[in-house]
Enzyme design. Structure first.
Site, PDB file in Angstrom:
ATOM      1  CB  ALA A   1       3.880 -19.052 -13.795  1.00  0.00           C
TER       2      ALA A   1
ATOM      3  CB  THR B   1       9.328  -3.859   1.528  1.00  0.00           C
ATOM      4  OG1 THR B   1       9.488  -2.581   0.930  1.00  0.00           O
ATOM      5  CG2 THR B   1       8.619  -4.792   0.585  1.00  0.00           C
TER       6      THR B   1
ATOM      7  CE  LYS C   1       0.405 -10.174 -10.934  1.00  0.00           C
ATOM      8  NZ  LYS C   1       0.043  -9.613  -9.622  1.00  0.00           N
TER       9      LYS C   1
ATOM     10  CE1 TYR D   1       3.493  -9.319 -12.538  1.00  0.00           C
ATOM     11  CE2 TYR D   1       2.553  -9.282 -14.744  1.00  0.00           C
ATOM     12  CZ  TYR D   1       2.619  -8.774 -13.466  1.00  0.00           C
ATOM     13  OH  TYR D   1       1.805  -7.723 -13.108  1.00  0.00           O
TER      14      TYR D   1
ATOM     15  CB  ALA E   1      -0.936  -0.007   1.212  1.00  0.00           C
ATOM     16  CB  SER E   2       4.410   1.931   0.457  1.00  0.00           C
ATOM     17  OG  SER E   2       4.997   1.087  -0.518  1.00  0.00           O
TER      18      SER E   2
ATOM     19  CB  SER F   1      -1.183  -8.905 -14.757  1.00  0.00           C
ATOM     20  OG  SER F   1      -0.627  -8.443 -15.967  1.00  0.00           O
TER      21      SER F   1
HETATM   22  P1  NAI Z   1       4.666  -0.922  -7.735  1.00  0.00           P
HETATM   23  O1  NAI Z   1       6.008  -1.541  -7.956  1.00  0.00           O
HETATM   24  O2  NAI Z   1       4.489   0.522  -7.979  1.00  0.00           O
HETATM   25  O3  NAI Z   1       4.134  -1.308  -6.285  1.00  0.00           O
HETATM   26  C1  NAI Z   1       4.168  -2.629  -5.882  1.00  0.00           C
HETATM   27  C2  NAI Z   1       3.825  -2.736  -4.416  1.00  0.00           C
HETATM   28  O4  NAI Z   1       4.177  -4.057  -4.000  1.00  0.00           O
HETATM   29  C3  NAI Z   1       4.633  -1.764  -3.585  1.00  0.00           C
HETATM   30  O5  NAI Z   1       3.825  -1.215  -2.571  1.00  0.00           O
HETATM   31  C4  NAI Z   1       5.718  -2.609  -2.993  1.00  0.00           C
HETATM   32  O6  NAI Z   1       6.122  -2.189  -1.705  1.00  0.00           O
HETATM   33  C5  NAI Z   1       5.045  -3.971  -2.900  1.00  0.00           C
HETATM   34  N1  NAI Z   1       6.082  -4.996  -2.985  1.00  0.00           N
HETATM   35  C6  NAI Z   1       7.028  -5.135  -3.932  1.00  0.00           C
HETATM   36  N2  NAI Z   1       7.857  -6.144  -3.599  1.00  0.00           N
HETATM   37  C7  NAI Z   1       7.424  -6.631  -2.422  1.00  0.00           C
HETATM   38  C8  NAI Z   1       7.893  -7.636  -1.557  1.00  0.00           C
HETATM   39  N3  NAI Z   1       8.970  -8.360  -1.824  1.00  0.00           N
HETATM   40  N4  NAI Z   1       7.223  -7.865  -0.415  1.00  0.00           N
HETATM   41  C9  NAI Z   1       6.129  -7.147  -0.096  1.00  0.00           C
HETATM   42  N5  NAI Z   1       5.638  -6.144  -0.869  1.00  0.00           N
HETATM   43  C10 NAI Z   1       6.295  -5.897  -2.013  1.00  0.00           C
HETATM   44  O7  NAI Z   1       3.652  -1.768  -8.597  1.00  0.00           O
HETATM   45  P2  NAI Z   1       2.156  -1.475  -9.120  1.00  0.00           P
HETATM   46  O8  NAI Z   1       2.270  -1.185 -10.540  1.00  0.00           O
HETATM   47  O9  NAI Z   1       1.418  -0.557  -8.233  1.00  0.00           O
HETATM   48  O10 NAI Z   1       1.578  -2.967  -9.014  1.00  0.00           O
HETATM   49  C11 NAI Z   1       0.600  -3.348  -8.081  1.00  0.00           C
HETATM   50  C12 NAI Z   1      -0.015  -4.657  -8.556  1.00  0.00           C
HETATM   51  O11 NAI Z   1      -0.604  -4.475  -9.841  1.00  0.00           O
HETATM   52  C13 NAI Z   1       1.010  -5.793  -8.724  1.00  0.00           C
HETATM   53  O12 NAI Z   1       0.442  -6.999  -8.284  1.00  0.00           O
HETATM   54  C14 NAI Z   1       1.235  -5.844 -10.227  1.00  0.00           C
HETATM   55  O13 NAI Z   1       1.626  -7.110 -10.662  1.00  0.00           O
HETATM   56  C15 NAI Z   1      -0.141  -5.445 -10.739  1.00  0.00           C
HETATM   57  N6  NAI Z   1      -0.150  -4.928 -12.094  1.00  0.00           N
HETATM   58  C16 NAI Z   1       0.467  -3.734 -12.399  1.00  0.00           C
HETATM   59  C17 NAI Z   1       0.435  -3.276 -13.699  1.00  0.00           C
HETATM   60  C18 NAI Z   1       1.077  -2.005 -14.088  1.00  0.00           C
HETATM   61  O14 NAI Z   1       1.049  -1.680 -15.287  1.00  0.00           O
HETATM   62  N7  NAI Z   1       1.649  -1.231 -13.181  1.00  0.00           N
HETATM   63  C19 NAI Z   1      -0.251  -4.010 -14.774  1.00  0.00           C
HETATM   64  C20 NAI Z   1      -0.853  -5.228 -14.327  1.00  0.00           C
HETATM   65  C21 NAI Z   1      -0.803  -5.648 -13.043  1.00  0.00           C
END
Ligand code: NAI
Length: 239
Positions: free
Chosen positions: A147, A39, A149, A145, A15-16, A132
């Protein structure tokens, strides 16, 4: 049925920043008590009322976080945290594959197990898993990835099949290209330009656009959608 989420609480992983931060923001705006995971400690402008610090690439952190979630008994669980690595199939590091499954699949699995009993006893619960478009359609270079999702969709279907009768509705939301740190880091400016040219809407989604629908699915307004994997992608995966 009342639209109000008065007195309810939500747990949002990751959520950060990015999509998770926007989801937390929307729930905070309507007065829902928001617990977020991130994290590391430190300054963070996300509006969560409470934080759990956990890095899901560490299995012990996942178990500790699951125990805390079990205690908190949130009414709504949003499994948002996710990671991605892109690489040609034969070049992929098996350890990286396992790490992606741990963060993107095992953690949501365990957190969902942790919330279902309390949701069942209340007769109400919502689980929204952030998948995704690569959990709906294929593309080269994305085996770990994809796999993860597709697996998340499978878990969601099982929860829906088993627990919708208990008032627990479980769904996936599958964002397309969304303007977050993850996207900018993975695709780069050139990659973003090339890909948005292929999107019927000719732009990326904003995290807010994804968050609005996640909120709706996890609210009282959603009373009959369960077991679905709904794309928010400007039409990309359908044309
Ligand atoms: P982001 O990288 O901006 O944020 C990801 C979040 O996951 C962050 O809050 C981070 O602290 C947390 N995170 C990352 N590694 C972690 C770990 N090892 N342990 C615990 N928390 C961890 O990514 P975004 O884009 O906001 O993605 C959020 C979700 O949306 C993800 O599940 C991603 O796969 C999905 N998604 C994103 C897309 C995009 O275009 N940005 C497209 C499709 C899906």
């Amino acid at each position: 049925m009342s639209d109000s989420l008065d007195g309810k609480s939500v747990l949002v992983t990751g959520a950060s920043r990015g999509i998770g931060k926007e989801i937390a923001q929307i729930y905070a705006e309507v007065g829902v008590y928001v617990v977020g995971t991130r994290t590391a400690k430190g300054e963070c402008r996300s509006p969560c009322n409470e934080w759990i610090i956990a890095d899901f690439s560490n299995e012990d952190h996942i178990y500790r976080c699951a125990d805390e979630i079990k205690e908190l008994k949130p009414d709504i669980l949003i499994n948002n945290a996710g990671i991605n690595t892109i690489g040609s199939f034969v070049s992929l590091d098996p350890k990286e594959f396992q790490k992606i499954q741990q963060v993107n699949v095992f953690a949501p699995f365990l957190f969902s197990q942790s919330v279902v009993p309390a949701m069942k006893s209340r007769g109400w619960g919502r689980i929204v898993n952030i998948s995704s478009i690569w959990g709906k359609i294929g593309k080269e270079g994305r085996a770990p990835y994809a796999a993860s999702k597709f697996a998340l969709d499978g878990i969601t279907l099982s929860i829906a099949a088993e627990h919708s009768k208990d008032g627990i509705l479980a769904n996936c939301v599958a964002p397309g290209f969304t303007d977050t740190e993850l996207t900018r880091r993975v695709l780069g400016e050139d990659g973003i330009r090339q890909l948005t040219d292929m999107v019927p809407a000719r732009r990326m989604a904003s995290p807010r656009e994804i968050a609005h629908f996640v909120y709706w699915l996890g609210s009282n307004q959603n009373s009959y959608i369960t077991g679905q994997n709904i794309a928010i992608d400007g039409g990309f995966a359908r044309v």
